[in-house]
Enzyme design. Structure first.
Site, PDB file in Angstrom:
ATOM      1  N   THR A  10      73.824  65.683 -13.721  1.00 27.16           N
ATOM      2  CA  THR A  10      75.198  65.173 -13.633  1.00 27.16           C
ATOM      3  C   THR A  10      76.230  66.276 -13.808  1.00 27.16           C
ATOM      4  O   THR A  10      77.165  66.386 -13.011  1.00 27.16           O
ATOM      5  CB  THR A  10      75.423  64.085 -14.700  1.00 27.16           C
ATOM      6  OG1 THR A  10      74.435  63.060 -14.553  1.00 27.16           O
ATOM      7  CG2 THR A  10      76.811  63.474 -14.555  1.00 27.16           C
ATOM      8  N   ASN A  11      76.088  67.094 -14.837  1.00 26.13           N
ATOM      9  CA  ASN A  11      77.059  68.149 -15.137  1.00 26.13           C
ATOM     10  C   ASN A  11      76.387  69.513 -15.252  1.00 26.13           C
ATOM     11  O   ASN A  11      75.200  69.610 -15.577  1.00 26.13           O
ATOM     12  CB  ASN A  11      77.794  67.847 -16.445  1.00 26.13           C
ATOM     13  CG  ASN A  11      78.687  66.633 -16.339  1.00 26.13           C
ATOM     14  OD1 ASN A  11      79.418  66.468 -15.374  1.00 26.13           O
ATOM     15  ND2 ASN A  11      78.626  65.762 -17.338  1.00 26.13           N
ATOM     16  N   THR A  12      77.176  70.547 -15.000  1.00 30.45           N
ATOM     17  CA  THR A  12      76.737  71.926 -15.209  1.00 30.45           C
ATOM     18  C   THR A  12      77.652  72.560 -16.253  1.00 30.45           C
ATOM     19  O   THR A  12      78.879  72.474 -16.141  1.00 30.45           O
ATOM     20  CB  THR A  12      76.784  72.739 -13.906  1.00 30.45           C
ATOM     21  OG1 THR A  12      75.931  72.119 -12.944  1.00 30.45           O
ATOM     22  CG2 THR A  12      76.335  74.172 -14.133  1.00 30.45           C
ATOM     23  N   VAL A  13      77.045  73.179 -17.262  1.00 31.38           N
ATOM     24  CA  VAL A  13      77.796  73.757 -18.371  1.00 31.38           C
ATOM     25  C   VAL A  13      77.654  75.280 -18.337  1.00 31.38           C
ATOM     26  O   VAL A  13      76.544  75.813 -18.259  1.00 31.38           O
ATOM     27  CB  VAL A  13      77.287  73.207 -19.721  1.00 31.38           C
ATOM     28  CG1 VAL A  13      78.021  73.870 -20.877  1.00 31.38           C
ATOM     29  CG2 VAL A  13      77.451  71.689 -19.778  1.00 31.38           C
ATOM     30  N   ASP A 109      65.025  72.404 -18.737  1.00 32.19           N
ATOM     31  CA  ASP A 109      65.865  71.942 -19.841  1.00 32.19           C
ATOM     32  C   ASP A 109      65.032  71.659 -21.086  1.00 32.19           C
ATOM     33  O   ASP A 109      65.457  71.917 -22.214  1.00 32.19           O
ATOM     34  CB  ASP A 109      66.644  70.696 -19.436  1.00 32.19           C
ATOM     35  CG  ASP A 109      65.759  69.572 -18.896  1.00 32.19           C
ATOM     36  OD1 ASP A 109      64.686  69.854 -18.334  1.00 32.19           O
ATOM     37  OD2 ASP A 109      66.162  68.402 -19.022  1.00 32.19           O
ATOM     38  N   THR A 184      80.349  38.411 -21.992  1.00 34.61           N
ATOM     39  CA  THR A 184      79.424  39.195 -21.157  1.00 34.61           C
ATOM     40  C   THR A 184      79.462  40.679 -21.497  1.00 34.61           C
ATOM     41  O   THR A 184      78.426  41.328 -21.644  1.00 34.61           O
ATOM     42  CB  THR A 184      79.763  38.987 -19.668  1.00 34.61           C
ATOM     43  OG1 THR A 184      79.657  37.596 -19.356  1.00 34.61           O
ATOM     44  CG2 THR A 184      78.800  39.770 -18.791  1.00 34.61           C
TER      45      THR A 184
END
Length: 259
Positions: A10-13, A109, A184
């Site tokens: 999802t993300n790159t750091v 990772d 809900t």
């Protein structure tokens, strides 16, 4: 100065480390179409904002998205004049080799988290990483990765629930005030929150029973603090565990004369 890049689904750091401390951590959406030039312009502007001189002479990359690695390697070569270390490649040495089934390719990772956790907390650990997937990494007494568990991530589960059940809305992840929901949204939030609390607790208990030695639970990832609120799921929350693991692997390769 080291540029440590952790590329997730999802993300790159991007983190800048000077050998003693992390100067800044910058986050962008993972996109395999982003070029090396685009990475550099984005990075250069943000570092100017943080008043950091981009005197980078080493790069290490951990990526769970293989298609992104090429442009990150070009970034290192073109703009920082260095050959990047890529975790998981044969030319990147690890402090301890993983002990898994022959032919198994361990996610970079997970190797990075293992190296970082062992360096900070020693062996006999369970590392829980709340990312796109929720992963459990088992770190043995000598710092080797010896296996683990992969479960769907929290946001992935929420998206699937919303997508596959037409009557259910998309909701934010939060800790509900009570278990029994009376609408809900509250029902869904309770199911996700307490469902994952039960998942983490149950999986960790089973790992500890199978490992047959006392183990500490180290949590990392953006949602880990939410699930650790007022609970005893984790012994330690380490926000920068993955970045630290990248610096550990970089230093190990440097000490071995590999870079």
């Amino acid at each position: 100065m080291l540029l440590a890049i952790d590329c997730g689904n999802t993300n790159t750091v991007f983190s800048i480390w000077d050998g003693e401390k992390i100067h800044c951590t910058l986050r962008t959406a993972t996109d395999h179409q982003r070029t090396a030039d685009q990475y550099f312009v984005w990075l250069d502007r943000l570092l100017q904002h943080h008043e950091i001189t981009m005197d980078i002479n080493a790069v290490i990359i951990s990526s769970t998205v293989p298609r992104v690695v090429f442009n990150l390697r070009v970034l290192a070569d073109r703009y920082f004049d260095c050959r990047p270390l890529v975790v998981g490649r044969p030319d990147c040495l690890l402090p301890a080799d993983p002990r898994v089934d022959a032919g198994t390719q361990v996610g970079p990772d997970r190797l990075v988290n293992t190296a970082g956790a062992y360096d900070r907390y020693g062996g006999d650990l369970i590392v829980v990483d709340f990312g796109t997937a929720t992963t459990f990494d088992v770190v043995d007494q000598d710092g080797a990765y010896v296996g683990g568990v992969i479960a769907p991530g929290v946001n992935l589960s929420l998206s699937a629930l919303h997508k596959m059940a037409a009557a259910l809305p998309h909701v934010d992840v939060t800790k509900p005030t009570k278990v029994i929901g009376t609408n809900t949204v509250a029902c869904m939030q309770s199911g996700i929150f307490w469902g994952y609390v039960g998942l983490v607790r149950g999986v960790c208990e089973e790992i500890k029973a199978e490992h047959n030695r006392p183990m500490r639970v180290i949590a990392t990832g953006g949602l880990a603090p939410l699930f650790g609120q007022g609970d005893t799921l984790f012994d330690v929350f380490d926000e920068f565990l993955t970045v630290h693991g990248l610096t550990v692997i970089h230093n190990y390769n440097k000490d071995q004369g590999n870079i």
